[in-house]
Motif scaffolding. Structure first.
Motif, PDB file in Angstrom:
ATOM      1  N   ASN A 105      -1.532  -3.030  -3.874  1.00 49.76           N
ATOM      2  CA  ASN A 105      -1.338  -3.193  -5.322  1.00 49.76           C
ATOM      3  C   ASN A 105       0.109  -3.616  -5.565  1.00 49.76           C
ATOM      4  OD1 ASN A 105      -1.065  -3.094  -8.071  1.00 49.76           O
ATOM      5  ND2 ASN A 105      -1.881  -1.033  -8.322  1.00 49.76           N
ATOM      6  N   TRP A 106       0.310  -4.939  -5.696  1.00 43.12           N
ATOM      7  CA  TRP A 106       1.668  -5.443  -5.914  1.00 43.12           C
ATOM      8  C   TRP A 106       2.102  -5.291  -7.371  1.00 43.12           C
ATOM      9  CZ3 TRP A 106       4.717  -6.028  -1.999  1.00 43.12           C
ATOM     10  CH2 TRP A 106       4.168  -6.270  -0.735  1.00 43.12           C
TER      11      TRP A 106
ATOM     12  N   ARG B 167      -2.063 -14.148  -9.364  1.00 47.46           N
ATOM     13  CA  ARG B 167      -2.710 -13.041 -10.085  1.00 47.46           C
ATOM     14  C   ARG B 167      -3.169 -13.508 -11.459  1.00 47.46           C
ATOM     15  NH1 ARG B 167       1.590  -9.719  -8.390  1.00 47.46           N
ATOM     16  NH2 ARG B 167       2.423  -9.662 -10.515  1.00 47.46           N
TER      17      ARG B 167
ATOM     18  N   LEU C 254      -4.792  -7.640  -7.607  1.00 47.63           N
ATOM     19  CA  LEU C 254      -3.748  -6.683  -7.238  1.00 47.63           C
ATOM     20  C   LEU C 254      -3.233  -6.907  -5.824  1.00 47.63           C
ATOM     21  CD1 LEU C 254      -5.157  -3.383  -8.810  1.00 47.63           C
ATOM     22  CD2 LEU C 254      -3.329  -4.842  -9.687  1.00 47.63           C
TER      23      LEU C 254
ATOM     24  N   TYR D 250       2.721  -0.480 -13.207  1.00 51.91           N
ATOM     25  CA  TYR D 250       1.964   0.688 -13.648  1.00 51.91           C
ATOM     26  C   TYR D 250       2.929   1.803 -14.023  1.00 51.91           C
ATOM     27  CZ  TYR D 250      -2.692  -0.757 -11.814  1.00 51.91           C
ATOM     28  OH  TYR D 250      -3.894  -1.378 -11.594  1.00 51.91           O
TER      29      TYR D 250
ATOM     30  N   LEU E  71      -1.316   4.197  -1.326  1.00 55.63           N
ATOM     31  CA  LEU E  71      -2.450   3.653  -2.072  1.00 55.63           C
ATOM     32  C   LEU E  71      -3.622   3.355  -1.134  1.00 55.63           C
ATOM     33  CD1 LEU E  71      -0.499   1.095  -4.326  1.00 55.63           C
ATOM     34  CD2 LEU E  71      -0.990   3.507  -4.782  1.00 55.63           C
TER      35      LEU E  71
ATOM     36  N   GLU F 151      -9.352  -6.063  -8.177  1.00 60.88           N
ATOM     37  CA  GLU F 151      -8.915  -5.686  -6.830  1.00 60.88           C
ATOM     38  C   GLU F 151      -8.349  -6.896  -6.092  1.00 60.88           C
ATOM     39  OE1 GLU F 151     -10.695  -3.383  -2.899  1.00 60.88           O
ATOM     40  OE2 GLU F 151     -11.713  -3.232  -4.834  1.00 60.88           O
TER      41      GLU F 151
ATOM     42  N   GLY G 131      -6.292   4.556  -7.649  1.00 63.69           N
ATOM     43  CA  GLY G 131      -6.021   3.895  -6.371  1.00 63.69           C
ATOM     44  C   GLY G 131      -5.058   4.655  -5.479  1.00 63.69           C
TER      45      GLY G 131
ATOM     46  N   LYS H  56       0.806  -1.223   0.000  1.00 63.95           N
ATOM     47  CA  LYS H  56       0.000   0.000   0.000  1.00 63.95           C
ATOM     48  C   LYS H  56       0.837   1.270   0.000  1.00 63.95           C
ATOM     49  CE  LYS H  56      -3.697   0.473   2.398  1.00 63.95           C
ATOM     50  NZ  LYS H  56      -4.669   0.542   3.519  1.00 63.95           N
TER      51      LYS H  56
ATOM     52  N   PHE I  17       1.864  -2.277  -8.750  1.00 64.46           N
ATOM     53  CA  PHE I  17       2.020  -0.836  -8.904  1.00 64.46           C
ATOM     54  C   PHE I  17       3.324  -0.428  -9.608  1.00 64.46           C
ATOM     55  CE2 PHE I  17       2.829   3.529  -7.256  1.00 64.46           C
ATOM     56  CZ  PHE I  17       1.738   4.137  -7.862  1.00 64.46           C
TER      57      PHE I  17
ATOM     58  N   SER J  78      -5.571   0.716  -1.392  1.00 67.01           N
ATOM     59  CA  SER J  78      -5.593  -0.728  -1.144  1.00 67.01           C
ATOM     60  C   SER J  78      -4.323  -1.346  -1.720  1.00 67.01           C
ATOM     61  CB  SER J  78      -6.843  -1.367  -1.759  1.00 67.01           C
ATOM     62  OG  SER J  78      -6.918  -1.068  -3.138  1.00 67.01           O
TER      63      SER J  78
END
Length: 611
Positions: free
Chosen positions: A254-255, A540, A532, A260, A250, A529, A234, A192, A257, A252
């Motif tokens: 998000n592994w 995943r 992530l 991204y 974040l 969700e 997010g 997070k 990220f 929530s």
């Protein structure tokens, strides 16, 4: 070249029925009307054309006697020379405008594009008494934007990455995130909170050093309903912890990220220039390997950033030429091309290297579930799916089409499990759906039109009426178009596998997001969700496959084809690497030269399916 223009203007108005080499009777009044000028100026123009050897002129003697003018050159020759003159000056738009103005009924357009095939490619030029290695290559679509906030298409994303950098980047060969503007990063253990440490000494092209404020501004400006806005939905807060330290909090876990942050949409921009200059995106400034030089409707020019923090490009400059779409039928597939201008034909058998790739993505049909029509019926959608023979499309249309698809990603399983045609079952489903011959409108554009026509002709054999709504790169995403079509035929390319999968459902303006049933979209959002929050990539992936299976089982998507990319290149061309966007990275390309004589080098890459 003023004389060429006037010669062509007079030729089109006066000599067209007669041709060159024959005396034609003319009056000063007629010439003045043809040239839109006074008789006095006509005399000056005629004298100039005669002196320069364009015409022969015999003035009429006595009142009422007409003069005689002989045009000495074929119109096609002078028009081609004029277009070539404009092109060598980089004025490509003027070249095509001249051909459009004077070339009707001639083959000049074809001849000019063939000549341009030798104009493009890799060559060394003398600029201000200094040798410069320049790459010129044409594209048949415009650069729609250089603002990371507004990027939809792969080509625009590729060009953004030439000018800007992200905090981190993904090394596809090593399968890991590697440093870019950030030299190090860490997380809080929950997924997070992520902290990034910026490199020292990274400069924007205008000379200012990169700072934490640029990261804060670049992320915050994405918020809202922009194409790249979904990346930051997010994010709860972006905090400056120091001049080169930024923490992103974040809402929530998000592994994914850091992946991204590898995307073109999350490129870092100079905060003060974007805020102060409303025309910034017409002459953008970044930290990337190339610097902006010029952007016109027919060309985009950039030169190497000599201070690039990851090493200077081997090329000195790149010129992107925007060619009219209709010229692609005359041209080689140049979008991925590096060529020494002397070589004209492709001979891969002569010591060249060949590589073939399957494009990471597929072509597909998405159904508009937010509009009334036969597509709302699952039986109708399944019937269409069963009537489309993927293998026949590949056999009959060929080109880059290579495998039938049963999912987003190419694999042996995808090829093997693709829908097989079943006419009897399809017709039964069609009857059950209550279809009464209503017109089904397919929206598409560019390279997908041929597939749409094939489908239209095929489905008509079974009583399904299809109308094709042909759009352009500029119009396809208009709200009215998205709302009025019954389905979209297009391609998706997964430059970043998992991130692009999410983008399909989260990006504002995404065809799939805009057409899916809201309840299904909400379910997909919950699966995203869940995915992530999973640190394990395999876990995943299982969640992504659950989404794909539900889309396929309900025929919310018709997966159509996987496509291939072929590369032939002379082994003397070095640094050739195809990036995740399906383009050659300009920065690392260089040419091995013979000390006595420059090699004639060619690299040709088929056009990938850009989205």
């Amino acid at each position: 070249m003023v004389s060429d223009e006037r010669y062509l203007m007079l030729y089109s108005k006066i000599a067209e029925p007669h041709g060159n080499g024959k005396p034609i009777e003319v009056s000063l009044d007629g010439l003045a009307e043809a040239l839109y000028c006074t008789q006095r100026n006509v005399k000056l123009i005629v004298r100039k054309l005669e002196e320069e050897g364009y015409i022969e002129w015999h003035a009429g003697r006595g009142r009422g006697n007409l003069s005689k003018m002989t045009f000495l050159f074929p119109k096609e020759r002078k028009l081609l020379e004029l277009a070539q003159h404009y092109a060598t000056k980089g004025e490509y738009k003027q070249a095509f405008e001249a051909i459009d103005r004077y070339g009707e009924g001639t083959g000049v357009r074809h001849q000019f594009v063939e000549w341009m095939n030798g104009h493009f490619g890799y060559r060394t030029e003398l600029i201000d008494d200094t040798e410069a290695d320049i790459l010129r290559l044409p594209v048949y679509r415009p650069i729609l934007t250089l603002d990371p906030k507004d990027v939809y298409y792969a080509f625009s994303a590729h060009m953004v990455k030439q000018l800007f950098d992200c905090l981190v980047r993904y090394d596809r060969e090593a399968h890991k995130i590697v440093p870019a503007l950030a030299h190090a990063w860490e997380h809080d253990g929950t997924g997070k909170e992520w902290t990034f440490y910026l490199r020292k000494g990274v400069q924007f092209h205008h000379g200012r050093e990169l700072a934490a404020e640029d990261v804060l501004f670049s992320l915050e400006r994405l918020r809202g309903s922009t194409p790249s806005g979904w990346f930051v939905r997010g994010i709860e807060e972006v905090v400056r912890k120091g001049p080169r330290k930024v923490t992103i909090k974040l809402k929530s876990p998000n592994w994914l990220f850091p992946r991204y942050l590898c995307s073109a949409g999350l490129s870092i921009v100079p905060h003060e220039l974007v805020q102060q200059d409303e025309d910034f995106w017409k002459h953008p400034v970044g930290t990337g390997p190339f610097r902006f030089v010029d952007w016109q409707s027919d060309r985009f020019i950039m030169d190497a950033n000599p201070h690039y923090f990851l090493g200077r490009a081997h090329l000195d400059g790149v010129v992107i030429v925007n060619m009219p779409e209709d010229t692609v039928i005359f041209a080689k597939r140049w979008e991925q091309l590096l060529v020494n201008h002397e070589i004209r034909e492709l001979h891969p058998e002569q010591g060249w290297m060949k590589e073939e790739y399957v494009c990471n993505g597929c072509s597909l049909l998405t159904w508009n579930m937010r509009k009334a029509g036969p597509q709302r019926s699952e039986q109708f959608r399944k019937a269409v799916d069963l009537l489309i023979d993927r293998k026949r499309i590949i056999q009959e249309l060929q080109e880059d089409r290579i495998y039938p698809a049963s999912g987003f990603f190419p694999s042996e399983e995808s090829y093997r499990q693709a829908t097989c045609p079943d006419v009897r079952k399809a017709l039964k489903l069609l009857e059950e759906s209550g279809y009464q011959g209503e017109t089904v409108r397919i929206g598409t554009y560019g390279i997908h039109l041929q597939d749409a026509e094939w489908m239209k002709n095929e489905l008509s054999l079974y009583g399904i009426n299809v109308e094709i709504q042909a759009e352009t790169w500029l119009t396809i995403r208009r709200r009215a178009v998205i709302d009025e079509v019954d389905c979209f035929l297009y391609c998706v390319v997964f430059a970043e596998d998992e991130v692009c999968m999410i983008e399909l459902f989260e990006q504002t303006g995404s065809f799939l997001r805009e057409h899916l049933d809201p309840e299904l979209l909400e379910w997909i959002g919950s699966k995203i969700e869940t995915a992530l929050a999973l640190k394990d990539p395999e876990e995943r992936w299982n969640e992504w496959m659950k989404i794909e299976r539900r889309l396929k089982e309900g025929t919310h998507i018709l997966f159509l084809l996987h496509k291939k990319l072929n590369t032939f290149h002379n082994p003397h061309i070095k640094g050739v690497a195809v990036n995740s966007l399906g383009w050659i990275d300009f920065k690392d390309v260089w040419v091995e030269e013979d000390s006595a004589e420059k090699e004639q080098l060619v690299l040709l890459r088929n056009t990938p399916v850009h989205v």
